[in-house]
Scaffold this motif. Structure first.
Motif, PDB file in Angstrom:
ATOM      1  N   GLU A 188       0.825  -1.207   0.000  1.00 19.04           N
ATOM      2  CA  GLU A 188       0.000   0.000   0.000  1.00 19.04           C
ATOM      3  C   GLU A 188       0.863   1.262   0.000  1.00 19.04           C
ATOM      4  O   GLU A 188       0.503   2.268  -0.625  1.00 19.04           O
ATOM      5  N   ILE A 189       2.001   1.213   0.681  1.00 21.49           N
ATOM      6  CA  ILE A 189       2.918   2.351   0.646  1.00 21.49           C
ATOM      7  C   ILE A 189       3.437   2.575  -0.772  1.00 21.49           C
ATOM      8  O   ILE A 189       3.490   3.719  -1.261  1.00 21.49           O
ATOM      9  N   LEU A 190       3.790   1.494  -1.461  1.00 20.40           N
ATOM     10  CA  LEU A 190       4.273   1.613  -2.842  1.00 20.40           C
ATOM     11  C   LEU A 190       3.193   2.167  -3.757  1.00 20.40           C
ATOM     12  O   LEU A 190       3.464   3.017  -4.613  1.00 20.40           O
ATOM     13  N   VAL A 191       1.964   1.713  -3.573  1.00 25.10           N
ATOM     14  CA  VAL A 191       0.855   2.246  -4.374  1.00 25.10           C
ATOM     15  C   VAL A 191       0.639   3.723  -4.043  1.00 25.10           C
ATOM     16  O   VAL A 191       0.382   4.544  -4.941  1.00 25.10           O
ATOM     17  N   GLY A 192       0.739   4.076  -2.766  1.00 25.11           N
ATOM     18  CA  GLY A 192       0.597   5.483  -2.377  1.00 25.11           C
ATOM     19  C   GLY A 192       1.645   6.372  -3.032  1.00 25.11           C
ATOM     20  O   GLY A 192       1.353   7.505  -3.429  1.00 25.11           O
ATOM     21  N   ILE A 193       2.867   5.866  -3.158  1.00 25.64           N
ATOM     22  CA  ILE A 193       3.922   6.630  -3.828  1.00 25.64           C
ATOM     23  C   ILE A 193       3.583   6.822  -5.305  1.00 25.64           C
ATOM     24  O   ILE A 193       3.706   7.923  -5.848  1.00 25.64           O
ATOM     25  N   LEU A 194       3.138   5.751  -5.950  1.00 24.16           N
ATOM     26  CA  LEU A 194       2.838   5.819  -7.383  1.00 24.16           C
ATOM     27  C   LEU A 194       1.724   6.822  -7.690  1.00 24.16           C
ATOM     28  O   LEU A 194       1.811   7.577  -8.660  1.00 24.16           O
ATOM     29  N   VAL A 195       0.677   6.847  -6.857  1.00 22.11           N
ATOM     30  CA  VAL A 195      -0.444   7.746  -7.148  1.00 22.11           C
ATOM     31  C   VAL A 195      -0.133   9.189  -6.757  1.00 22.11           C
ATOM     32  O   VAL A 195      -0.862  10.108  -7.161  1.00 22.11           O
ATOM     33  N   SER A 196       0.928   9.410  -5.972  1.00 21.31           N
ATOM     34  CA  SER A 196       1.289  10.771  -5.563  1.00 21.31           C
ATOM     35  C   SER A 196       2.289  11.422  -6.505  1.00 21.31           C
ATOM     36  O   SER A 196       2.494  12.644  -6.437  1.00 21.31           O
ATOM     37  N   ILE A 197       2.923  10.639  -7.373  1.00 13.87           N
ATOM     38  CA  ILE A 197       3.953  11.177  -8.257  1.00 13.87           C
ATOM     39  C   ILE A 197       3.417  12.225  -9.243  1.00 13.87           C
ATOM     40  O   ILE A 197       4.068  13.268  -9.434  1.00 13.87           O
ATOM     41  N   PRO A 198       2.275  12.017  -9.905  1.00 12.95           N
ATOM     42  CA  PRO A 198       1.826  13.029 -10.889  1.00 12.95           C
ATOM     43  C   PRO A 198       1.669  14.430 -10.308  1.00 12.95           C
ATOM     44  O   PRO A 198       2.124  15.413 -10.911  1.00 12.95           O
ATOM     45  N   PHE A 199       1.027  14.542  -9.153  1.00 10.10           N
ATOM     46  CA  PHE A 199       0.822  15.860  -8.533  1.00 10.10           C
ATOM     47  C   PHE A 199       2.146  16.525  -8.176  1.00 10.10           C
ATOM     48  O   PHE A 199       2.374  17.702  -8.472  1.00 10.10           O
ATOM     49  N   THR A 200       3.047  15.755  -7.561  1.00  8.24           N
ATOM     50  CA  THR A 200       4.330  16.311  -7.144  1.00  8.24           C
ATOM     51  C   THR A 200       5.191  16.666  -8.349  1.00  8.24           C
ATOM     52  O   THR A 200       5.887  17.691  -8.349  1.00  8.24           O
ATOM     53  N   THR A 201       5.159  15.839  -9.379  1.00 12.61           N
ATOM     54  CA  THR A 201       5.907  16.132 -10.596  1.00 12.61           C
ATOM     55  C   THR A 201       5.428  17.433 -11.233  1.00 12.61           C
ATOM     56  O   THR A 201       6.232  18.218 -11.759  1.00 12.61           O
ATOM     57  N   THR A 202       4.127  17.675 -11.183  1.00 13.70           N
ATOM     58  CA  THR A 202       3.578  18.925 -11.723  1.00 13.70           C
ATOM     59  C   THR A 202       4.129  20.140 -10.989  1.00 13.70           C
ATOM     60  O   THR A 202       4.484  21.150 -11.603  1.00 13.70           O
ATOM     61  N   ILE A 203       4.216  20.040  -9.653  1.00 16.32           N
ATOM     62  CA  ILE A 203       4.783  21.142  -8.867  1.00 16.32           C
ATOM     63  C   ILE A 203       6.240  21.380  -9.262  1.00 16.32           C
ATOM     64  O   ILE A 203       6.669  22.523  -9.478  1.00 16.32           O
ATOM     65  N   PHE A 204       7.011  20.310  -9.367  1.00 19.01           N
ATOM     66  CA  PHE A 204       8.426  20.448  -9.705  1.00 19.01           C
ATOM     67  C   PHE A 204       8.627  20.950 -11.136  1.00 19.01           C
ATOM     68  O   PHE A 204       9.566  21.709 -11.400  1.00 19.01           O
ATOM     69  N   LEU A 205       7.773  20.538 -12.065  1.00 16.61           N
ATOM     70  CA  LEU A 205       7.886  21.038 -13.435  1.00 16.61           C
ATOM     71  C   LEU A 205       7.640  22.541 -13.488  1.00 16.61           C
ATOM     72  O   LEU A 205       8.298  23.262 -14.246  1.00 16.61           O
ATOM     73  N   GLY A 206       6.689  23.003 -12.672  1.00 20.93           N
ATOM     74  CA  GLY A 206       6.460  24.445 -12.599  1.00 20.93           C
ATOM     75  C   GLY A 206       7.681  25.190 -12.098  1.00 20.93           C
ATOM     76  O   GLY A 206       8.014  26.268 -12.588  1.00 20.93           O
ATOM     77  N   GLY A 207       8.377  24.597 -11.109  1.00 23.92           N
ATOM     78  CA  GLY A 207       9.586  25.231 -10.601  1.00 23.92           C
ATOM     79  C   GLY A 207      10.726  25.197 -11.603  1.00 23.92           C
ATOM     80  O   GLY A 207      11.440  26.187 -11.789  1.00 23.92           O
ATOM     81  N   LEU A 208      10.899  24.061 -12.270  1.00 22.56           N
ATOM     82  CA  LEU A 208      11.995  23.925 -13.231  1.00 22.56           C
ATOM     83  C   LEU A 208      11.806  24.835 -14.442  1.00 22.56           C
ATOM     84  O   LEU A 208      12.788  25.322 -15.017  1.00 22.56           O
ATOM     85  N   SER A 209      10.564  25.054 -14.840  1.00 22.60           N
ATOM     86  CA  SER A 209      10.319  25.915 -16.003  1.00 22.60           C
ATOM     87  C   SER A 209      10.643  27.375 -15.721  1.00 22.60           C
ATOM     88  O   SER A 209      10.808  28.170 -16.651  1.00 22.60           O
ATOM     89  N   SER A 210      10.728  27.744 -14.445  1.00 21.62           N
ATOM     90  CA  SER A 210      11.051  29.126 -14.090  1.00 21.62           C
ATOM     91  C   SER A 210      12.531  29.333 -13.772  1.00 21.62           C
ATOM     92  O   SER A 210      12.922  30.428 -13.366  1.00 21.62           O
TER      93      SER A 210
END
Length: 312
Positions: free
Chosen positions: A173-195
Protein backbone atom coordinates in the motif's frame (compact mmCIF):
# COMPACT_ATOMS: atom_id res chain seq x y z
CA UNK A 1 -6.13 91.60 7.08
CA UNK A 2 -7.72 88.43 8.51
CA UNK A 3 -5.33 85.65 9.48
CA UNK A 4 -5.22 82.66 7.16
CA UNK A 5 -6.20 79.31 8.68
CA UNK A 6 -3.25 77.13 9.64
CA UNK A 7 -2.64 74.22 7.27
CA UNK A 8 -3.75 70.81 8.46
CA UNK A 9 -0.49 68.95 8.96
CA UNK A 10 -2.33 65.67 9.60
CA UNK A 11 -3.89 65.38 6.15
CA UNK A 12 -0.96 63.42 4.67
CA UNK A 13 -0.67 60.98 7.54
CA UNK A 14 -4.44 60.39 7.56
CA UNK A 15 -4.43 59.71 3.83
CA UNK A 16 -1.48 57.34 4.24
CA UNK A 17 -3.22 55.56 7.10
CA UNK A 18 -6.43 55.24 5.08
CA UNK A 19 -4.59 53.93 2.03
CA UNK A 20 -2.83 51.38 4.24
CA UNK A 21 -6.16 50.10 5.59
CA UNK A 22 -7.75 49.91 2.15
CA UNK A 23 -6.14 46.59 1.11
CA UNK A 24 -7.07 45.10 4.48
CA UNK A 25 -10.68 46.21 4.05
CA UNK A 26 -10.78 44.60 0.60
CA UNK A 27 -9.61 41.17 1.83
CA UNK A 28 -11.70 41.14 5.03
CA UNK A 29 -14.86 39.65 3.41
CA UNK A 30 -12.90 36.77 1.91
CA UNK A 31 -10.96 36.32 5.15
CA UNK A 32 -14.15 36.12 7.21
CA UNK A 33 -15.67 33.67 4.74
CA UNK A 34 -12.59 31.44 4.85
CA UNK A 35 -12.55 31.58 8.66
CA UNK A 36 -16.21 30.58 8.75
CA UNK A 37 -15.79 27.73 6.27
CA UNK A 38 -12.81 26.36 8.19
CA UNK A 39 -13.65 27.47 11.70
CA UNK A 40 -17.27 26.34 11.96
CA UNK A 41 -16.61 22.63 11.20
CA UNK A 42 -13.66 22.63 13.61
CA UNK A 43 -15.74 24.28 16.34
CA UNK A 44 -18.62 21.86 15.74
CA UNK A 45 -16.16 18.96 15.82
CA UNK A 46 -14.71 20.17 19.12
CA UNK A 47 -18.21 20.51 20.58
CA UNK A 48 -19.20 17.01 19.42
CA UNK A 49 -16.02 15.50 20.85
CA UNK A 50 -17.08 16.72 24.31
CA UNK A 51 -20.54 15.14 24.07
CA UNK A 52 -21.94 11.68 24.48
CA UNK A 53 -23.28 10.83 21.02
CA UNK A 54 -25.59 7.99 20.01
CA UNK A 55 -24.81 5.84 17.00
CA UNK A 56 -27.43 7.86 15.08
CA UNK A 57 -25.68 11.17 15.79
CA UNK A 58 -27.96 12.44 18.55
CA UNK A 59 -26.23 14.39 21.33
CA UNK A 60 -27.11 12.85 24.70
CA UNK A 61 -25.32 15.13 27.10
CA UNK A 62 -21.99 16.62 28.08
CA UNK A 63 -19.27 14.00 28.54
CA UNK A 64 -16.24 16.20 29.15
CA UNK A 65 -12.99 14.61 28.04
CA UNK A 66 -14.32 11.06 28.34
CA UNK A 67 -14.09 10.50 24.58
CA UNK A 68 -10.46 11.60 24.55
CA UNK A 69 -9.72 9.37 27.54
CA UNK A 70 -11.21 6.38 25.73
CA UNK A 71 -9.21 7.16 22.61
CA UNK A 72 -5.90 7.50 24.46
CA UNK A 73 -6.53 4.26 26.38
CA UNK A 74 -7.25 2.31 23.19
CA UNK A 75 -4.18 0.37 21.94
CA UNK A 76 -5.59 0.49 18.39
CA UNK A 77 -5.30 4.27 18.43
CA UNK A 78 -1.59 4.19 19.24
CA UNK A 79 -0.82 1.47 16.71
CA UNK A 80 -2.80 3.39 14.08
CA UNK A 81 -0.93 6.58 14.96
CA UNK A 82 2.40 4.76 14.61
CA UNK A 83 1.43 3.33 11.22
CA UNK A 84 0.16 6.75 10.14
CA UNK A 85 3.60 8.22 10.82
CA UNK A 86 5.30 5.41 8.85
CA UNK A 87 2.76 5.72 6.03
CA UNK A 88 3.14 9.49 5.75
CA UNK A 89 6.94 9.59 5.97
CA UNK A 90 7.51 6.73 3.53
CA UNK A 91 4.98 7.87 0.94
CA UNK A 92 6.05 11.52 1.02
CA UNK A 93 9.78 10.73 0.98
CA UNK A 94 9.41 8.17 -1.79
CA UNK A 95 7.27 10.54 -3.83
CA UNK A 96 9.79 13.38 -3.55
CA UNK A 97 12.76 11.15 -4.39
CA UNK A 98 11.08 9.84 -7.55
CA UNK A 99 9.24 12.96 -8.67
CA UNK A 100 12.25 15.28 -8.82
CA UNK A 101 14.32 13.21 -11.30
CA UNK A 102 11.16 12.53 -13.34
CA UNK A 103 10.44 16.26 -13.49
CA UNK A 104 14.05 16.99 -14.49
CA UNK A 105 13.82 14.45 -17.33
CA UNK A 106 10.47 15.83 -18.50
CA UNK A 107 11.89 19.35 -18.42
CA UNK A 108 14.53 18.41 -21.01
CA UNK A 109 13.86 19.16 -24.67
CA UNK A 110 13.39 15.83 -26.47
CA UNK A 111 11.14 14.36 -29.13
CA UNK A 112 7.84 13.22 -27.62
CA UNK A 113 8.18 15.27 -24.44
CA UNK A 114 4.54 16.36 -24.63
CA UNK A 115 3.32 12.77 -24.86
CA UNK A 116 5.59 11.74 -21.99
CA UNK A 117 4.16 14.51 -19.81
CA UNK A 118 0.61 13.42 -20.64
CA UNK A 119 1.43 9.81 -19.70
CA UNK A 120 2.91 10.90 -16.36
CA UNK A 121 -0.03 13.21 -15.56
CA UNK A 122 -2.80 10.88 -16.78
CA UNK A 123 -3.13 8.87 -13.51
CA UNK A 124 -3.89 12.16 -11.75
CA UNK A 125 -7.16 12.39 -13.70
CA UNK A 126 -8.35 8.97 -12.49
CA UNK A 127 -10.30 8.59 -9.25
CA UNK A 128 -8.10 7.44 -6.39
CA UNK A 129 -10.78 4.95 -5.36
CA UNK A 130 -10.87 3.47 -8.86
CA UNK A 131 -7.08 3.24 -8.86
CA UNK A 132 -7.19 1.36 -5.55
CA UNK A 133 -9.83 -1.03 -6.94
CA UNK A 134 -7.62 -1.80 -9.95
CA UNK A 135 -4.63 -2.48 -7.69
CA UNK A 136 -6.74 -4.74 -5.46
CA UNK A 137 -7.67 -6.81 -8.49
CA UNK A 138 -4.07 -6.82 -9.69
CA UNK A 139 -2.79 -8.04 -6.33
CA UNK A 140 -5.43 -10.72 -5.89
CA UNK A 141 -3.74 -13.83 -4.53
CA UNK A 142 -5.60 -16.28 -6.76
CA UNK A 143 -6.34 -14.57 -10.06
CA UNK A 144 -4.35 -11.33 -9.87
CA UNK A 145 -2.47 -9.98 -12.86
CA UNK A 146 0.75 -9.51 -10.88
CA UNK A 147 0.94 -13.15 -9.78
CA UNK A 148 0.10 -14.38 -13.27
CA UNK A 149 2.83 -12.20 -14.80
CA UNK A 150 5.49 -13.21 -12.28
CA UNK A 151 4.65 -16.88 -12.71
CA UNK A 152 4.76 -16.63 -16.51
CA UNK A 153 8.19 -14.99 -16.34
CA UNK A 154 9.38 -17.62 -13.88
CA UNK A 155 10.14 -15.29 -10.96
CA UNK A 156 7.76 -17.10 -8.57
CA UNK A 157 6.61 -20.72 -8.57
CA UNK A 158 3.28 -20.24 -6.79
CA UNK A 159 0.88 -17.35 -6.16
CA UNK A 160 1.62 -14.89 -3.38
CA UNK A 161 -1.14 -13.56 -1.13
CA UNK A 162 -0.06 -9.93 -1.32
CA UNK A 163 -2.85 -8.54 0.87
CA UNK A 164 -3.33 -11.44 3.30
CA UNK A 165 -0.44 -10.62 5.65
CA UNK A 166 -0.41 -7.25 7.38
CA UNK A 167 3.26 -6.30 6.98
CA UNK A 168 3.39 -7.24 3.28
CA UNK A 169 0.03 -5.61 2.59
CA UNK A 170 1.09 -2.37 4.28
CA UNK A 171 4.34 -2.31 2.29
CA UNK A 172 2.42 -2.79 -0.95
CA UNK A 173 0.00 0.00 0.00
CA UNK A 174 2.92 2.35 0.65
CA UNK A 175 4.27 1.61 -2.84
CA UNK A 176 0.86 2.25 -4.37
CA UNK A 177 0.60 5.48 -2.38
CA UNK A 178 3.92 6.63 -3.83
CA UNK A 179 2.84 5.82 -7.38
CA UNK A 180 -0.44 7.75 -7.15
CA UNK A 181 1.29 10.77 -5.56
CA UNK A 182 3.95 11.18 -8.26
CA UNK A 183 1.83 13.03 -10.89
CA UNK A 184 0.82 15.86 -8.53
CA UNK A 185 4.33 16.31 -7.14
CA UNK A 186 5.91 16.13 -10.60
CA UNK A 187 3.58 18.92 -11.72
CA UNK A 188 4.78 21.14 -8.87
CA UNK A 189 8.43 20.45 -9.71
CA UNK A 190 7.89 21.04 -13.44
CA UNK A 191 6.46 24.45 -12.60
CA UNK A 192 9.59 25.23 -10.60
CA UNK A 193 12.00 23.93 -13.23
CA UNK A 194 10.32 25.91 -16.00
CA UNK A 195 11.05 29.13 -14.09
CA UNK A 196 14.76 28.39 -13.64
CA UNK A 197 17.13 31.03 -15.09
CA UNK A 198 19.02 29.39 -17.95
CA UNK A 199 21.84 31.93 -17.62
CA UNK A 200 23.02 30.23 -14.43
CA UNK A 201 23.34 26.88 -16.18
CA UNK A 202 25.10 28.40 -19.18
CA UNK A 203 27.59 30.21 -16.93
CA UNK A 204 28.28 27.02 -14.96
CA UNK A 205 28.92 25.09 -18.18
CA UNK A 206 31.47 27.71 -19.20
CA UNK A 207 33.17 27.21 -15.82
CA UNK A 208 33.34 23.47 -16.45
CA UNK A 209 30.59 22.32 -14.06
CA UNK A 210 29.19 18.83 -14.56
CA UNK A 211 25.48 17.96 -14.58
CA UNK A 212 25.79 16.74 -11.00
CA UNK A 213 27.42 20.04 -9.95
CA UNK A 214 24.59 21.94 -11.61
CA UNK A 215 22.03 19.80 -9.81
CA UNK A 216 23.63 20.24 -6.38
CA UNK A 217 24.59 23.92 -6.57
CA UNK A 218 21.91 25.39 -8.86
CA UNK A 219 18.83 23.19 -9.22
CA UNK A 220 18.37 22.12 -5.59
CA UNK A 221 18.82 25.61 -4.03
CA UNK A 222 16.47 27.21 -6.58
CA UNK A 223 13.93 24.40 -6.19
CA UNK A 224 13.82 24.70 -2.40
CA UNK A 225 10.55 26.75 -2.29
CA UNK A 226 8.80 24.24 -4.55
CA UNK A 227 10.13 21.30 -2.54
CA UNK A 228 8.79 22.93 0.64
CA UNK A 229 5.37 23.38 -0.96
CA UNK A 230 5.38 19.77 -2.14
CA UNK A 231 6.30 18.50 1.34
CA UNK A 232 3.54 20.41 3.13
CA UNK A 233 0.82 19.58 0.59
CA UNK A 234 1.81 15.92 0.34
CA UNK A 235 1.94 15.47 4.11
CA UNK A 236 -1.57 16.91 4.48
CA UNK A 237 -2.86 14.88 1.53
CA UNK A 238 -1.24 11.55 2.48
CA UNK A 239 -1.96 11.87 6.21
CA UNK A 240 -5.70 12.10 5.44
CA UNK A 241 -5.76 9.65 2.52
CA UNK A 242 -8.45 7.00 2.99
CA UNK A 243 -9.17 5.27 -0.38
CA UNK A 244 -5.98 3.25 -0.94
CA UNK A 245 -5.88 1.43 2.40
CA UNK A 246 -9.65 1.23 2.81
CA UNK A 247 -10.36 -0.17 -0.64
CA UNK A 248 -7.42 -2.60 -0.68
CA UNK A 249 -7.59 -4.04 2.87
CA UNK A 250 -10.11 -2.00 4.94
CA UNK A 251 -7.39 -1.69 7.55
CA UNK A 252 -6.98 -5.45 7.83
CA UNK A 253 -6.03 -8.12 8.27
CA UNK A 254 -6.70 -7.89 12.02
CA UNK A 255 -6.37 -4.07 11.95
CA UNK A 256 -2.77 -4.57 10.84
CA UNK A 257 -2.88 -1.87 8.16
CA UNK A 258 -5.11 0.66 9.95
CA UNK A 259 -4.01 4.28 9.95
CA UNK A 260 -5.81 7.03 11.84
CA UNK A 261 -8.23 7.88 9.05
CA UNK A 262 -9.35 4.26 8.54
CA UNK A 263 -9.57 3.75 12.31
CA UNK A 264 -11.70 6.90 12.48
CA UNK A 265 -13.90 5.69 9.62
CA UNK A 266 -14.55 2.36 11.36
CA UNK A 267 -15.44 4.04 14.65
CA UNK A 268 -17.85 6.48 13.01
CA UNK A 269 -19.62 4.43 10.34
CA UNK A 270 -19.12 0.80 11.38
CA UNK A 271 -19.32 0.93 15.18
CA UNK A 272 -21.32 4.15 15.60
CA UNK A 273 -18.91 5.68 18.14
CA UNK A 274 -19.25 9.22 16.82
CA UNK A 275 -17.93 10.92 19.95
CA UNK A 276 -14.63 9.03 19.79
CA UNK A 277 -14.48 9.61 16.03
CA UNK A 278 -14.89 13.36 16.57
CA UNK A 279 -12.11 13.30 19.17
CA UNK A 280 -9.76 11.52 16.75
CA UNK A 281 -10.65 14.00 13.99
CA UNK A 282 -9.72 16.86 16.29
CA UNK A 283 -6.45 15.15 17.22
CA UNK A 284 -5.61 14.67 13.53
CA UNK A 285 -6.36 18.33 12.85
CA UNK A 286 -4.11 19.36 15.71
CA UNK A 287 -1.27 17.12 14.51
CA UNK A 288 -1.40 18.53 10.98
CA UNK A 289 -1.69 22.12 12.23
CA UNK A 290 1.29 21.66 14.55
CA UNK A 291 3.36 20.07 11.78
CA UNK A 292 2.56 22.84 9.30
CA UNK A 293 3.37 25.64 11.75
CA UNK A 294 6.58 23.93 12.94
CA UNK A 295 7.76 23.19 9.41
CA UNK A 296 7.08 26.73 8.20
CA UNK A 297 8.98 28.13 11.21
CA UNK A 298 11.96 25.84 10.55
CA UNK A 299 12.02 26.73 6.86
CA UNK A 300 11.76 30.46 7.61
CA UNK A 301 14.57 30.22 10.15
CA UNK A 302 16.73 28.33 7.67
CA UNK A 303 16.11 30.99 5.02
CA UNK A 304 17.06 33.80 7.40
CA UNK A 305 20.32 32.31 8.66
CA UNK A 306 22.30 32.70 5.39
CA UNK A 307 21.17 36.32 5.13
CA UNK A 308 22.28 37.02 8.70
CA UNK A 309 25.69 35.44 7.99
CA UNK A 310 26.15 37.56 4.88
CA UNK A 311 25.18 40.73 6.77
CA UNK A 312 27.63 39.86 9.57
Amino acid sequence: MPALPAPNVHDGSEMTSFSGLKPLAMILPGLFLAMFIIGYPVADLAYTSLQEVSRFGKLQGFAGFANFAEVFSDPLFWSSLYRTAIWTVCVVAGTLLLSLPIAIMLNEDFYGRGLARVIIMLPWAISLTMTAVVWRWTLNGRSGLLNATLMDVGIIAEPIEWLAEAQLAFTVEILVGILVSIPFTTTIFLGGLSSMPQESYEASMVDGATRWDQFIHITLPLMKPFINIAIVLNVIYVFNSLPIIWVMTEGGPANGTDILVTYLYKLAFRFGQLGKAAAISLIMFGVLLAFTILYVMLVSRGDRQPEEVEEG
